[in-house]
Enzyme design. Structure first.
Site, PDB file in Angstrom:
ATOM      1  N   ALA A  12       0.805  -1.222   0.000  1.00 22.17           N
ATOM      2  CA  ALA A  12       0.000   0.000   0.000  1.00 22.17           C
ATOM      3  C   ALA A  12       0.836   1.269   0.000  1.00 22.17           C
ATOM      4  CB  ALA A  12      -0.939   0.010   1.209  1.00 22.17           C
ATOM      5  N   GLY A  17      -0.859   0.336  -5.042  1.00 19.21           N
ATOM      6  CA  GLY A  17      -1.558  -0.002  -3.813  1.00 19.21           C
ATOM      7  C   GLY A  17      -2.330   1.183  -3.254  1.00 19.21           C
ATOM      8  N   ARG A  86       8.172  -1.674 -12.827  1.00 21.74           N
ATOM      9  CA  ARG A  86       8.923  -1.749 -14.081  1.00 21.74           C
ATOM     10  C   ARG A  86       9.583  -0.420 -14.397  1.00 21.74           C
ATOM     11  NH1 ARG A  86       6.867  -3.319 -20.057  1.00 21.74           N
ATOM     12  NH2 ARG A  86       5.061  -2.091 -19.443  1.00 21.74           N
ATOM     13  N   HIS A 179      -0.382 -10.743 -20.104  1.00 24.86           N
ATOM     14  CA  HIS A 179      -0.202  -9.326 -19.787  1.00 24.86           C
ATOM     15  C   HIS A 179       1.237  -8.935 -20.102  1.00 24.86           C
ATOM     16  CE1 HIS A 179      -0.933  -5.488 -17.984  1.00 24.86           C
ATOM     17  NE2 HIS A 179      -0.080  -5.672 -16.999  1.00 24.86           N
TER      18      HIS A 179
END
Length: 315
Positions: A12, A17, A86, A179
């Site tokens: 989070a 998140g 990424r 994906h």
């Protein structure tokens, strides 16, 4: 006392998140547990969200924010966004080395503390991490679901709307498969605008351009922002949480383990599923065009290769 749904968000402190938490608070989906490897960022996100309440009018101020995984005990839904984001030029496949170990460790705690939860995986490379999560938790397939198709389909619908000059609300389209930038499969054969086939709005050349823009959508945003996107991934994931918490029976594209659907077995891939209180209650099959079938088969093969790489981290 009436029990409110308990939703735990792991990671989070990160952007995705935090975005999931924001949308969940705005929709007042339940009590949130915000977990991060460092307690400070989790506590900061909780405090920041609480301070939105006076203007937005929501009353979800009883956040649990911690670095302790036992706080997920009794969670109805767990969203796992943890992992290294990424970087520009980096493929999702290259993230396996970074994130498989993180996901493995977290899933061991999920199995221990919340064995009845529905787990939504957002960590990349998505489909491979869903595989790792299912192997480590031992949960049935309906309770281990990957959030990817909702994001890719949103991007597909957006690019179709922009190309056709219409409202995105009238565009219906779906992305299947892996994906990844090269292996996702935007489905044009069933795409519609106001229930009219997209071919009535766009030429074959323009549709090809839209498909390519969709497939590189994540990389485009990473290049522009310098890290992975978070707003659209957050809202798409929260849509899945809402479908489960409120038992809506939404039909959404998600990554799950296939048991023969679409002619595929034991692979983790994006397909349409019915989401309700039990998680993935059903995989919805439909006919693909010949070229889409070929692309989907290649996508499954690519995902199987990633799954085999991820197996090395499960020993």
């Amino acid at each position: 006392m009436i029990k409110r749904p308990k939703i735990a968000i792991i990671g989070a402190g990160g952007n995705v998140g935090a975005a999931v938490a924001q949308w969940a608070v705005q929709k007042e989906l339940g009590d949130l547990v915000l977990i991060d490897i460092k307690a400070g960022p989790a506590e900061g996100r909780a405090l920041d969200l609480t301070q939105c309440g006076p203007w937005e009018g929501f009353n979800s101020t009883s956040f649990v924010a911690t670095d302790k995984m036992d706080a997920i005990a009794g969670a109805d839904v767990i969203v796992m966004t943890a992992g290294v984001p990424r970087k520009p030029g980096q493929t999702r496949e290259e993230l396996i080395n970074n994130n498989a170990g993180i996901v493995k460790s977290i899933c061991a705690d999920i199995k221990k503390h919340a064995p009845e939860a529905v787990l939504i995986v957002v960590s990349n490379p998505l489909d491979a991490m869903v595989f790792v999560a299912k192997q480590v938790t031992g949960f049935p397939r309906e309770r281990v679901i990957g959030s990817a198709g909702v994001l890719d389909s949103a991007r597909f619908r957006t690019y179709l709307a922009l190309a056709a000059g219409v409202s995105v609300e009238d565009v219906q389209a779906i992305v299947l498969g892996a994906h990844t930038d090269k292996d996702m499969v935007p489905i044009t054969s069933t795409a519609t605008i106001g229930n009219v086939p997209v071919s009535k709005f766009l030429s074959a050349e323009k549709l090809t351009e839209v498909v390519e823009n969709t497939k590189k959508g994540g990389a485009t945003l990473t290049g522009l922002i310098g890290t992975s996107a978070w707003l659209a991934p957050g809202v798409g994931t929260c849509l899945m949480v809402e479908a489960i918490i409120r038992n809506q029976g939404r039909v959404l594209p998600c990554s799950v383990e296939l048991h023969g659907e679409f002619g595929v077995k034991d692979a983790f891939i994006g397909v349409p599923v019915k989401l309700g209180a039990k998680g993935c209650e059903r995989v919805i099959e439909f006919e693909l065009s010949a070229s889409e079938k070929e692309a989907f088969t290649k996508s499954v093969a690519a995902n199987t290769e990633l799954m085999n790489i991820a197996k090395g981290f499960l020993a």
